[in-house]
Design an enzyme around this catalytic site. Structure first.
Site, PDB file in Angstrom:
ATOM      1  N   ARG A   1      -5.839  11.797   6.080  1.00 23.87           N
ATOM      2  CA  ARG A   1      -4.780  12.006   7.057  1.00 23.87           C
ATOM      3  C   ARG A   1      -3.918  13.200   6.643  1.00 23.87           C
ATOM      4  O   ARG A   1      -3.748  13.468   5.444  1.00 23.87           O
ATOM      5  CB  ARG A   1      -3.917  10.737   7.185  1.00 23.87           C
ATOM      6  CG  ARG A   1      -4.652   9.585   7.846  1.00 23.87           C
ATOM      7  CD  ARG A   1      -5.120   9.976   9.252  1.00 23.87           C
ATOM      8  NE  ARG A   1      -4.000  10.118  10.132  1.00 23.87           N
ATOM      9  CZ  ARG A   1      -3.551   9.165  10.947  1.00 23.87           C
ATOM     10  NH1 ARG A   1      -4.185   8.011  11.015  1.00 23.87           N
ATOM     11  NH2 ARG A   1      -2.494   9.366  11.712  1.00 23.87           N
TER      12      ARG A   1
ATOM     13  N   HIS B   1       0.800  -1.227   0.000  1.00 26.51           N
ATOM     14  CA  HIS B   1       0.000   0.000   0.000  1.00 26.51           C
ATOM     15  C   HIS B   1       0.832   1.276   0.000  1.00 26.51           C
ATOM     16  O   HIS B   1       0.276   2.365   0.169  1.00 26.51           O
ATOM     17  CB  HIS B   1      -0.929   0.048   1.218  1.00 26.51           C
ATOM     18  CG  HIS B   1      -1.961  -1.032   1.238  1.00 26.51           C
ATOM     19  ND1 HIS B   1      -3.247  -0.847   0.765  1.00 26.51           N
ATOM     20  CD2 HIS B   1      -1.894  -2.305   1.663  1.00 26.51           C
ATOM     21  CE1 HIS B   1      -3.930  -1.978   0.915  1.00 26.51           C
ATOM     22  NE2 HIS B   1      -3.123  -2.874   1.453  1.00 26.51           N
TER      23      HIS B   1
ATOM     24  N   LYS C   1     -15.066   7.918  -3.164  1.00 23.07           N
ATOM     25  CA  LYS C   1     -16.314   8.225  -2.439  1.00 23.07           C
ATOM     26  C   LYS C   1     -16.907   9.533  -2.950  1.00 23.07           C
ATOM     27  O   LYS C   1     -18.120   9.650  -3.171  1.00 23.07           O
ATOM     28  CB  LYS C   1     -16.053   8.305  -0.927  1.00 23.07           C
ATOM     29  CG  LYS C   1     -15.614   6.980  -0.322  1.00 23.07           C
ATOM     30  CD  LYS C   1     -14.998   7.131   1.069  1.00 23.07           C
ATOM     31  CE  LYS C   1     -14.183   5.879   1.402  1.00 23.07           C
ATOM     32  NZ  LYS C   1     -13.322   6.064   2.589  1.00 23.07           N
TER      33      LYS C   1
HETATM   34  C1  26Q Z   1       3.490   1.223  10.648  1.00 25.43           C
HETATM   35  C2  26Q Z   1       4.402   1.029  11.671  1.00 25.43           C
HETATM   36  C3  26Q Z   1       4.082   1.297  12.989  1.00 25.43           C
HETATM   37  C4  26Q Z   1       2.815   1.734  13.269  1.00 25.43           C
HETATM   38  C5  26Q Z   1       1.884   1.918  12.250  1.00 25.43           C
HETATM   39  C6  26Q Z   1       2.223   1.662  10.947  1.00 25.43           C
HETATM   40  C7  26Q Z   1       1.243   1.887   9.850  1.00 25.43           C
HETATM   41  C8  26Q Z   1      -0.120   1.879  10.083  1.00 25.43           C
HETATM   42  C9  26Q Z   1      -1.011   2.138   9.070  1.00 25.43           C
HETATM   43  C10 26Q Z   1       1.678   2.135   8.560  1.00 25.43           C
HETATM   44  C11 26Q Z   1       0.774   2.390   7.534  1.00 25.43           C
HETATM   45  C12 26Q Z   1      -0.587   2.396   7.790  1.00 25.43           C
HETATM   46  C13 26Q Z   1      -1.593   2.708   6.774  1.00 25.43           C
HETATM   47  C14 26Q Z   1      -1.332   2.984   5.512  1.00 25.43           C
HETATM   48  C15 26Q Z   1      -2.398   3.384   4.564  1.00 25.43           C
HETATM   49  O1  26Q Z   1      -3.520   3.645   4.952  1.00 25.43           O
HETATM   50  N1  26Q Z   1      -2.081   3.445   3.257  1.00 25.43           N
HETATM   51  C16 26Q Z   1      -3.081   3.837   2.265  1.00 25.43           C
HETATM   52  O2  26Q Z   1      -3.743   2.660   1.801  1.00 25.43           O
HETATM   53  C17 26Q Z   1      -4.834   2.992   0.965  1.00 25.43           C
HETATM   54  C18 26Q Z   1      -5.546   1.696   0.620  1.00 25.43           C
HETATM   55  O3  26Q Z   1      -4.798   0.958  -0.298  1.00 25.43           O
HETATM   56  C19 26Q Z   1      -4.376   3.755  -0.271  1.00 25.43           C
HETATM   57  O4  26Q Z   1      -5.514   4.164  -0.979  1.00 25.43           O
HETATM   58  C20 26Q Z   1      -3.564   4.994   0.130  1.00 25.43           C
HETATM   59  O5  26Q Z   1      -3.013   5.597  -1.024  1.00 25.43           O
HETATM   60  C21 26Q Z   1      -2.450   4.583   1.089  1.00 25.43           C
HETATM   61  O6  26Q Z   1      -1.750   5.731   1.550  1.00 25.43           O
END
Ligand code: 26Q
Length: 834
Positions: free
Chosen positions: A568, A376, A679
């Site tokens: 975000r 992602h 959306k």
């Molecule tokens: C990593 C390490 C420690 C703590 C938390 C994390 C962590 C948590 C959540 C790292 C990344 C995320 C989330 C990432 C995310 O939401 N990415 C998004 O995913 C969407 C669905 O595929 C895409 O549409 C977005 O472009 C992308 O940014």
């Protein structure tokens, strides 16, 4: 290992078959009264709508559980292949209205509540969001399981039951305040605790060799400190089809065995403390925060999810097939939502070898035919790495297995590129260096048969950039699955007026086949239809105004252009570019440059990770700029800037129907896909955006003439990096010069000197990775095109209709069919509706 005693007697088969509960108005009235009065002990004097919400939800849940049981039995009897979606996040939002919609009882229940003198909407509003996710990735998981149930695919979601979800955000003095989100404090009627399916999870300890009964050398993991994972199941209803799938979330608790040992040793207090330590593991969702990388508790969470879920699946397999795993890979498939659960690759190897006695070759064959990985992000700082030392300490057996996976893989690499030690170093799962690290993405790629990105551009960039060596080695593993959103929540439920108009015009087939929205194209210039469309958009804007007024006590103009950016807060998403444009408009007003002015309301919302200082500064800047603009009598109704606090799923349900313009303005190549963009499009907003993520496909679908494009392409961004000179650009653009000047002379922070220096410096830095200044001119020009279009009401409405009509591709039903067709290969399982 159950932590409650099983009963010896077996319930009579007769209690396994649930009676069919009635679905008419009177049935809901009767059940509501029984729950409200007899179960919850409330009467007409109760002033909180919460108990009415609970009573209604229980009545709805009863009906869902009946179908749930039915689905469970049907799957079991069909012996079908199963899919599992492993995700550290499921951002579910609220359940009540979704459950009613999918059961097909929204109208009847609304009438039943009306008969009882209750306002259904008021009840719905008392439900807490299940905010068990950060943003896109977590909400995608929620949309995916909705589509799996609607497509009647036997897929179970596996995740963690965090006690505290995503923090709730408030704003004080323009700054973000984080408040803990104790979402379970009023109970959660949608979940069922199932301690009888608990699993034991090992941590720490050490490993040793031993000889098994056949005299084979084996390894075992001993002297471990164990905890128990208890599952909580939530029903996931399909749309009017009798299918109810399962979302199984694990909660960490202390083991009885462990407690008892301590207790016998007289360490009573320690044993209670140990319980607390165990329960800490699923206490809180980690925010998506670079500062949180490498934390031991996060690794424990990830392992708990992987181990509990795999043990659950294996236990089921053994119950039905015994210990013969020959056909396991044909019947099971795990989709890993990013690298977060990718320790599952090593854990499946451990369970198959150490617990089930398979040899390496057979275990590896099974693992690499059941695991599939979705990436992602392209941002290098977001790629997970775990220190080898930490893994050896917490998960010593897993670390051994990872070393061995890597050894086998390195042998393959050196056979493919003989003598190329750089290639080996570049591709090794273990990154050498001062502190050795495990590259989780590489572990996921090596252990999976499928690797996918989430939009065309993103998947291409994975193949050409981040994972290019792996792509050269295994071209067939790589594929794209463009994201989507569920049209049930994101159109049918959140925009009832538009839903009624669409259904009246083209029938209701679109709800489960969104490509049918294309039938609306011929109505784009139909005056009667366009009129109705326009009126609904205006009334959605009014509802958004009322919502904002409720939350923030501010008056907005329904006739102004609603320009919205919610997501975000991150530098790459470039909320700063949006602010620069707002300042530019403000500065024009102050200069009197207001010929042909279009009144505009700019709404921005989103959370900053608690440790992301720059993102928090951006929130402060937005609020300070808003404060100046909204209180300047020269500005009046021409321009408003609003920061909407606590952006979350239930807020987006009100926001997306009320948007005119959707801001998707990330630096090209940085947003993997985006899903908010979808959306908005579905609800008839127009997009201003860069050629990034799924924007590219949105523009392809709707046509260039119905999309406001601006900015450098990904290739241009990478080329410009070598000679980027923002100061030059500022010097050569009067408008931009004036904007930067206002920032530099502290116009928005007169009594808070210097607080925006970091922002200004980052914008002006030749090393600014997000190249905000480079896209300013083209963004402002595109915004002018937006205004020209908006001032032509007929043209705008036509474009709005076409955006909705062309959004069919962005249903998760399409995304999930693609996953199923190319990766999972599950049969659809029809459920007999009684
Ligand atoms: C990593 C390490 C420690 C703590 C938390 C994390 C962590 C948590 C959540 C790292 C990344 C995320 C989330 C990432 C995310 O939401 N990415 C998004 O995913 C969407 C669905 O595929 C895409 O549409 C977005 O472009 C992308 O940014």
């Amino acid at each position: 290992m159950p932590h409650r005693v099983f009963q010896k007697s077996k319930p009579k088969a007769i209690i396994s078959k649930l009676p069919h509960l009635g679905m008419n108005k009177q049935n809901f009235i009767d059940d509501f009264k029984r729950y409200y009065g007899h179960r919850l002990g409330r009467d007409k004097n109760c002033r909180s709508p919460h108990y009415a919400y609970e009573a209604l939800s229980m009545a709805i849940s009863d009906r869902m559980i009946e179908r749930w049981k039915n689905t469970f039995t049907t799957y079991k009897e069909s012996n079908c292949k199963r899919g599992y979606y492993l995700s550290m996040e499921f951002l579910m939002g609220r359940s009540l209205s979704n459950a009613m919609l999918n059961l097909g009882v929204s109208d009847i229940v609304s009438k039943a509540m009306y008969a009882l003198g209750l306002d259904l909407e008021e009840l719905e509003e008392t439900e807490a969001d299940a905010g068990l996710g950060n943003g896109g990735l977590g909400r995608l998981a929620a949309c995916f399981i909705d589509s799996c149930a609607t497509l009647q695919l036997p897929v179970t979601g596996y995740g963690l039951r965090y006690e505290y979800g995503m923090f709730s955000q408030s704003i004080a003095n323009g700054e973000q305040i984080e408040n803990p989100d104790h979402w379970l404090k009023n109970g959660n009627i949608w979940e069922i605790e199932r301690p009888e399916y608990s699993q034991q999870i090992k941590f720490r300890g050490h490993t040793e060799f031993y000889l098994d009964e056949q005299g084979h050398e084996k390894r075992r993991w001993i002297d471990t400190q164990d905890i128990i994972a208890v599952p909580y199941d939530t029903p996931v209803p399909g749309y009017k089809n009798g299918t109810v799938n399962t979302l199984r979330l694990w909660k960490a608790t202390a083991t009885e065995v462990f407690d008892l040992q301590e207790f016998n040793a007289g360490d009573y207090a320690e044993s209670v403390a140990a319980k607390n330590n165990a329960e800490n593991i699923t206490m809180v969702l980690y925010p998506n925060d670079a500062n949180e990388n490498g934390k031991a508790l996060r690794l424990q969470q990830q392992y708990l999810l992987a181990s509990a879920s795999l043990q659950d699946v294996l236990q089921n397999w053994i119950a039905n097939h015994g210990s013969n795993f020959n056909h396991f890979a044909e019947k099971n498939c795990f989709q890993l939502n990013d690298t977060h659960p990718s320790i599952a690759v090593a854990e499946l190897m451990r369970l198959l070898m150490d617990e089930q006695g398979l040899d390496w070759k057979d275990a590896w064959e099974i693992t690499t035919h059941t695991m599939a990985y979705t990436n992602h992000t392209l941002l290098p700082e977001a790629l997970e790495r775990w220190s080898v030392g930490l893994m050896q300490y917490l998960l010593p057996r897993l670390m051994e297995i990872i070393f061995e996976i890597n050894a086998h893989f390195m042998t393959e690499v050196s056979a493919h590129w003989p003598g190329d030690s750089d290639k080996m170093a570049a591709m090794s799962i273990i990154e050498e260096g001062h502190e050795k690290q495990v590259r989780m993405a590489y572990l996921a790629i090596v252990g999976s048969f499928s690797v996918n990105g989430v939009a065309e551009l993103h998947s291409q960039l994975l193949q050409q950039g981040l994972f290019k060596d792996f792509y050269a080695f295994w071209p067939d593993k790589f594929n794209n699955k463009t994201n989507g959103v569920t049209p049930r929540r994101w159109l049918a439920a959140c925009n009832p007026e538009l839903t009624t108009l669409i259904t009246k015009t083209i029938g209701n087939g679109w709800i489960t086949d969104l490509s049918q929205l294309a039938k609306l194209k011929v109505y784009a210039e139909d005056t009667e239809f366009a009129d109705a469309w326009y009126k609904i958009q205006q009334s959605s804007k009014q509802r958004l105004i009322d919502y904002n007024k409720l939350e923030m006590d501010i008056e907005l103009d329904v006739n102004s252009l609603f320009d919205i950016q919610v997501k975000r807060i991150h530098e790459y998403k470039r909320q700063l570019l949006n602010v620069l444009h707002v300042i530019h408009l403000y500065e024009r007003i102050k200069r009197g440059d207001t010929n042909n002015w279009t009144n505009r309301t700019v709404l921005i919302g989103g959370k900053a990770a608690p440790g992301y200082v720059m993102a928090k500064n951006i929130i402060k800047l937005i609020n300070n700029v808003a404060n100046v603009i909204n209180n300047d009598p020269d500005v009046g109704g021409k321009l408003k800037l609003i920061f909407m606090p606590n952006y979350r799923v239930s807020a987006m349900e009100k926001i997306c129907p009320g948007a005119d313009l959707s801001e998707q303005i990330s630096t090209a190549g940085k947003e993997a896909s985006g899903t908010g963009n979808m959306k908005f499009m579905m609800n008839g907003a127009l997009t201003i955006g860069t050629l990034d993520g799924a924007n590219i496909e949105i523009r392809e679908e709707v046509g260039a003439e119905n999309f406001f494009l601006f900015g450098l392409t990904e290739t241009e961004v990478e080329e410009l990096r070598h000679h980027y000179n923002p100061q030059d650009i500022i010097n050569n653009d009067k408008d931009l010069g004036r904007v930067i000047n206002l920032l530099e002379c502290s116009h928005f922070n007169q009594f808070e000197q210097g607080i925006f220096d970091d922002i200004i410096n980052s914008l002006k830095s030749p090393h600014d990775p997000w190249m905000t200044i480079a896209d300013f001119r083209s963004y402002v020009d595109a915004q002018k095109q937006v205004e020209i279009a908006y001032n032509d009401k007929k043209r705008w409405t036509k474009m709005s209709i076409l955006n909705c009509a062309c959004s069919g591709k962005f249903s998760t039903d399409r995304t999930i069919s693609d996953y199923n067709h190319d990766i999972w290969k599950l049969e659809t399982i029809k459920i007999k509706t009684q």
